[in-house]
Design a protein around this motif. Sequence first.
Motif: not given
Length: 257
Positions: A130-145, A162-172
């Motif tokens: 999954r992908a997720k916006c780190i500014d509003c939390g909106m989830e996005h379909d990873r295949a589409t991204i 229009a915020g920053r999308l990130k894979p929905a993984t936990i980074s260091f």
Amino acid sequence: MSADDPCQLAAGLLASAERVVILTGAGISTESGIPDFRSPGGLWDRYDPSQLTYDRFCASADTRKTYWDIATQSYPVMRDAEPNAAHQAVVEIERAAKLLCLVTQNVDGLHQRAGSSDERTIEIHGSAMRAKCIDCGMEHDRATIHDRILGGDATPACDGCAGRLKPATISFGQAMPEKETAAAFSAAAQCDLMIVIGSSLVVYPAAGVPEMAVRSGAPLVIVNREPTQLDPQATVLVHGAAGESMSRIVTESGIHR
Ligand code: APR
Ligand code: ZN
């Protein structure tokens, strides 16, 4: 099979256990073709994790571009991988009504694809599926991204804000998922058998889950190719391949008649 064969000893513990907690790491997915992090040739041999922290991702468009470059290489490998015998063995333990909960550090979704239930699976480091916006939390379909990036959009923006999308993984440096982490530790405190499969047990709080189980009096089985810092606390150590070892343990335990 000799009496002190570790797989047989582990099978005996599994046969009598009723509330098993399993912690898996990247080592359970290497036999599916997904590299781990700390074996030779693993991800951290090729990239410096200190350059890919959450703070750096938030602060710098360059870091977001590098991060998405790496994620765009690893995503198809995970998407196209097949679960292996070790994932299947974990499913057998759940189907034998012995699994209290599966805590996975992996983000590849292979446990669920093997048949592990969502209800009993905790993705403590999130999911690359999954992908997720780190500014509003909106989830996005990873295949589409993924397709958007392949089409030239190197740092995709959120459809909602229009915020920053990130894979929905936990980074260091990123906050752990509170509910999931609490549930993992609560299960570890109640389990009557803790099994670790394919983890170097160097990253906390995940590595604290088996420590909690041991402190609560549960026997600990570690199935891992390399030694770990928790080996001295293990009841049974299986230094071998996850697929073959877990298949033998489940078969020897007689749980799926
Ligand atoms: N069978 C058994 N063990 C294996 C196999 C295999 N086929 N392949 C690898 N291993 C072992 C390795 O020897 C190693 O000890 O699995 C372990 C994997 O350790 P790591 O690569 O450190 O992966 P993991 O423990 O999951 O890392 C934890 O670190 O970078 C972060 O977020 C990332 O979730 C990850 C966390
Ligand atoms: Zn957003």
